[in-house]
Design a protein around this motif. Sequence first.
Motif, PDB file in Angstrom:
ATOM      1  N   ALA A 149       0.851  -1.190   0.000  1.00  0.00           N
ATOM      2  CA  ALA A 149       0.000   0.000   0.000  1.00  0.00           C
ATOM      3  C   ALA A 149       0.886   1.239   0.000  1.00  0.00           C
ATOM      4  CB  ALA A 149      -0.925   0.019   1.221  1.00  0.00           C
ATOM      5  N   ALA A 150       0.290   2.375  -0.335  1.00  0.00           N
ATOM      6  CA  ALA A 150       0.958   3.669  -0.211  1.00  0.00           C
ATOM      7  C   ALA A 150      -0.097   4.692   0.180  1.00  0.00           C
ATOM      8  CB  ALA A 150       1.634   4.075  -1.518  1.00  0.00           C
ATOM      9  N   VAL A 151       0.256   5.562   1.111  1.00  0.00           N
ATOM     10  CA  VAL A 151      -0.634   6.645   1.540  1.00  0.00           C
ATOM     11  C   VAL A 151       0.119   7.955   1.368  1.00  0.00           C
ATOM     12  CG1 VAL A 151      -2.048   7.603   3.378  1.00  0.00           C
ATOM     13  CG2 VAL A 151      -1.715   5.119   3.243  1.00  0.00           C
ATOM     14  N   ILE A 152      -0.325   8.773   0.421  1.00  0.00           N
ATOM     15  CA  ILE A 152       0.314  10.062   0.153  1.00  0.00           C
ATOM     16  C   ILE A 152      -0.456  11.142   0.911  1.00  0.00           C
ATOM     17  CG2 ILE A 152       0.981  11.744  -1.597  1.00  0.00           C
ATOM     18  CD1 ILE A 152       0.883   9.431  -3.649  1.00  0.00           C
ATOM     19  N   ILE A 153       0.252  11.850   1.783  1.00  0.00           N
ATOM     20  CA  ILE A 153      -0.328  12.997   2.482  1.00  0.00           C
ATOM     21  C   ILE A 153       0.342  14.238   1.924  1.00  0.00           C
ATOM     22  CG2 ILE A 153      -0.731  14.121   4.701  1.00  0.00           C
ATOM     23  CD1 ILE A 153      -0.448  11.373   6.030  1.00  0.00           C
ATOM     24  N   ASP A 154      -0.433  14.997   1.168  1.00  0.00           N
ATOM     25  CA  ASP A 154       0.022  16.210   0.503  1.00  0.00           C
ATOM     26  C   ASP A 154       0.002  17.352   1.516  1.00  0.00           C
ATOM     27  OD1 ASP A 154       0.861  16.598  -2.063  1.00  0.00           O
ATOM     28  OD2 ASP A 154      -1.130  16.909  -2.902  1.00  0.00           O
ATOM     29  N   VAL A 155       1.136  18.004   1.778  1.00  0.00           N
ATOM     30  CA  VAL A 155       1.214  19.044   2.809  1.00  0.00           C
ATOM     31  C   VAL A 155       1.353  20.415   2.145  1.00  0.00           C
ATOM     32  CG1 VAL A 155       2.354  19.785   4.925  1.00  0.00           C
ATOM     33  CG2 VAL A 155       2.326  17.352   4.316  1.00  0.00           C
ATOM     34  N   HIS A 156       0.311  21.234   2.300  1.00  0.00           N
ATOM     35  CA  HIS A 156       0.239  22.553   1.674  1.00  0.00           C
ATOM     36  C   HIS A 156      -0.146  23.618   2.697  1.00  0.00           C
ATOM     37  CE1 HIS A 156       0.060  21.347  -2.705  1.00  0.00           C
ATOM     38  NE2 HIS A 156      -0.222  20.195  -2.130  1.00  0.00           N
ATOM     39  N   SER A 157      -0.073  24.884   2.262  1.00  0.00           N
ATOM     40  CA  SER A 157      -0.640  25.981   3.039  1.00  0.00           C
ATOM     41  C   SER A 157      -1.200  27.014   2.078  1.00  0.00           C
ATOM     42  CB  SER A 157       0.417  26.612   3.952  1.00  0.00           C
ATOM     43  OG  SER A 157       1.384  27.315   3.187  1.00  0.00           O
ATOM     44  N   TYR A 158      -1.968  27.947   2.619  1.00  0.00           N
ATOM     45  CA  TYR A 158      -2.533  28.988   1.752  1.00  0.00           C
ATOM     46  C   TYR A 158      -2.773  30.265   2.546  1.00  0.00           C
ATOM     47  CZ  TYR A 158      -7.303  27.850   3.498  1.00  0.00           C
ATOM     48  OH  TYR A 158      -8.415  27.629   4.261  1.00  0.00           O
ATOM     49  N   PRO A 159      -2.749  31.419   1.866  1.00  0.00           N
ATOM     50  CA  PRO A 159      -2.911  32.690   2.573  1.00  0.00           C
ATOM     51  C   PRO A 159      -4.353  32.928   3.014  1.00  0.00           C
ATOM     52  CG  PRO A 159      -2.676  33.069   0.220  1.00  0.00           C
ATOM     53  CD  PRO A 159      -2.442  31.603   0.438  1.00  0.00           C
ATOM     54  N   HIS A 160      -4.487  33.778   4.027  1.00  0.00           N
ATOM     55  CA  HIS A 160      -5.813  34.091   4.557  1.00  0.00           C
ATOM     56  C   HIS A 160      -6.662  34.804   3.514  1.00  0.00           C
ATOM     57  CE1 HIS A 160      -8.858  36.119   7.122  1.00  0.00           C
ATOM     58  NE2 HIS A 160      -8.720  35.041   7.869  1.00  0.00           N
ATOM     59  N   ASP A 221      -5.404   2.466  -9.427  1.00  0.00           N
ATOM     60  CA  ASP A 221      -4.821   1.593  -8.409  1.00  0.00           C
ATOM     61  C   ASP A 221      -5.316   2.022  -7.031  1.00  0.00           C
ATOM     62  OD1 ASP A 221      -3.292  -0.018  -6.770  1.00  0.00           O
ATOM     63  OD2 ASP A 221      -1.441   0.256  -7.906  1.00  0.00           O
ATOM     64  N   SER A 222      -6.261   1.297  -6.493  1.00  0.00           N
ATOM     65  CA  SER A 222      -6.864   1.658  -5.207  1.00  0.00           C
ATOM     66  C   SER A 222      -5.943   1.371  -4.029  1.00  0.00           C
ATOM     67  CB  SER A 222      -8.188   0.917  -5.023  1.00  0.00           C
ATOM     68  OG  SER A 222      -7.987  -0.485  -5.042  1.00  0.00           O
ATOM     69  N   ARG A 223      -4.815   0.708  -4.269  1.00  0.00           N
ATOM     70  CA  ARG A 223      -3.853   0.484  -3.190  1.00  0.00           C
ATOM     71  C   ARG A 223      -3.149   1.777  -2.796  1.00  0.00           C
ATOM     72  NH1 ARG A 223       0.219  -3.661  -5.483  1.00  0.00           N
ATOM     73  NH2 ARG A 223      -0.025  -2.198  -7.245  1.00  0.00           N
ATOM     74  N   VAL A 224      -3.219   2.789  -3.666  1.00  0.00           N
ATOM     75  CA  VAL A 224      -2.589   4.070  -3.389  1.00  0.00           C
ATOM     76  C   VAL A 224      -3.669   5.054  -2.932  1.00  0.00           C
ATOM     77  CG1 VAL A 224      -1.075   5.882  -4.236  1.00  0.00           C
ATOM     78  CG2 VAL A 224      -0.928   3.573  -5.215  1.00  0.00           C
ATOM     79  N   SER A 225      -3.618   5.436  -1.666  1.00  0.00           N
ATOM     80  CA  SER A 225      -4.544   6.408  -1.104  1.00  0.00           C
ATOM     81  C   SER A 225      -3.860   7.767  -1.030  1.00  0.00           C
ATOM     82  CB  SER A 225      -4.989   5.981   0.299  1.00  0.00           C
ATOM     83  OG  SER A 225      -5.570   4.703   0.282  1.00  0.00           O
ATOM     84  N   ALA A 226      -4.654   8.824  -1.004  1.00  0.00           N
ATOM     85  CA  ALA A 226      -4.071  10.165  -0.942  1.00  0.00           C
ATOM     86  C   ALA A 226      -5.069  11.142  -0.348  1.00  0.00           C
ATOM     87  CB  ALA A 226      -3.636  10.634  -2.332  1.00  0.00           C
ATOM     88  N   VAL A 227      -4.512  12.173   0.286  1.00  0.00           N
ATOM     89  CA  VAL A 227      -5.324  13.264   0.813  1.00  0.00           C
ATOM     90  C   VAL A 227      -4.440  14.509   0.835  1.00  0.00           C
ATOM     91  CG1 VAL A 227      -4.716  12.926   3.258  1.00  0.00           C
ATOM     92  CG2 VAL A 227      -6.965  13.887   2.652  1.00  0.00           C
ATOM     93  N   MET A 228      -5.067  15.666   0.710  1.00  0.00           N
ATOM     94  CA  MET A 228      -4.330  16.928   0.754  1.00  0.00           C
ATOM     95  C   MET A 228      -4.676  17.678   2.035  1.00  0.00           C
ATOM     96  SD  MET A 228      -4.143  20.061  -2.028  1.00  0.00           S
ATOM     97  CE  MET A 228      -5.911  20.424  -2.007  1.00  0.00           C
ATOM     98  N   ILE A 229      -3.641  18.167   2.720  1.00  0.00           N
ATOM     99  CA  ILE A 229      -3.781  18.994   3.903  1.00  0.00           C
ATOM    100  C   ILE A 229      -3.423  20.420   3.513  1.00  0.00           C
ATOM    101  CG2 ILE A 229      -3.015  19.373   6.284  1.00  0.00           C
ATOM    102  CD1 ILE A 229      -4.371  16.671   5.805  1.00  0.00           C
ATOM    103  N   GLU A 230      -4.365  21.353   3.633  1.00  0.00           N
ATOM    104  CA  GLU A 230      -4.123  22.772   3.365  1.00  0.00           C
ATOM    105  C   GLU A 230      -4.297  23.540   4.670  1.00  0.00           C
ATOM    106  OE1 GLU A 230      -3.366  24.678   0.744  1.00  0.00           O
ATOM    107  OE2 GLU A 230      -3.754  23.520  -1.090  1.00  0.00           O
ATOM    108  N   LEU A 231      -3.214  24.097   5.188  1.00  0.00           N
ATOM    109  CA  LEU A 231      -3.239  24.847   6.440  1.00  0.00           C
ATOM    110  C   LEU A 231      -3.185  26.341   6.153  1.00  0.00           C
ATOM    111  CD1 LEU A 231      -0.646  22.581   8.221  1.00  0.00           C
ATOM    112  CD2 LEU A 231      -3.060  22.751   8.846  1.00  0.00           C
TER     113      LEU A 231
END
Length: 269
Positions: A149-160, A221-231
């Motif tokens: 399996a692979a779990v990709i956690i995308d780490v981002h930020s954005y301005p107010h 490929d459903s073995r690869v999961s992913a989500v994006m974090i925008e702070l």
Amino acid sequence: MTICRIQSGDPTSPVILHVPHASRMIPDTVRAGLLPSDAELHRELDESTDTATDLIAQGAANYATSGRGRPWLAINQVSRLVIDPERFPGDDEPMNAVGRGAVYTRTCNDAPLRPEPAPDSQCLMDAYFHPYAAAMSELVDDRLAATGAAVIIDVHSYPHRPSAFEDPTRPRPPLCIGTDDFHTPEWLTAQVLAAFAGLDEKAVNAPYSGCYMPLGRYRSDSRVSAVMIELRRDQYLTTNHTPDPARLDTLSRMLATLVDQCTAQGAAH
């Protein structure tokens, strides 16, 4: 030069913390083709760069405590103004419409960044985009071979405040979670919400949506999961590019909680 720096994690960990937009580095050869003055470019980097998201991810890797150890890190070493590795490379990329596809031609304020069409576009894709995509594909392949399996956690930020190309009516909460119908299972979204429960407000796919996925695995490929974090950046920056260490640490600990939960979930399957 190395475009995508891979930092090894535990051999049995399926988790990849992906940090594509933290760098301000623009090679001199690329800077020569950009139109803004140095002062204008500095302001554009302040707005475009996901400042200190690499520090948040590194802190999370240091805090991760699950029995299967540290996550893997993949960190872009050049600015997104060189190329944006998260865009689709072809004409089907929606951000092409505002000059911010894989090779940007417009700034956050819709001023010219490069001539349109960009004369060095193919060279930039060959030198930066495709090697980055290959490195990420190889890392995901490696995690699949090692753990199934692979779990990709995308780490981002954005301005107010929204940039000129964005919809000013959309919400801009402290945390935005980007998902994909195929690659983001319900358990992953739930774990993000739980890990960042200390933040006052959260939204899913608002103001941003989607998450990074190597094209060879995209929607196949459903073995690869992913989500994006925008702070939202005002939570941890004291100026446009100066992080507050205590706030940074708090967010790293929250992200580490998510890493641990994703690692445990991978072990359960």
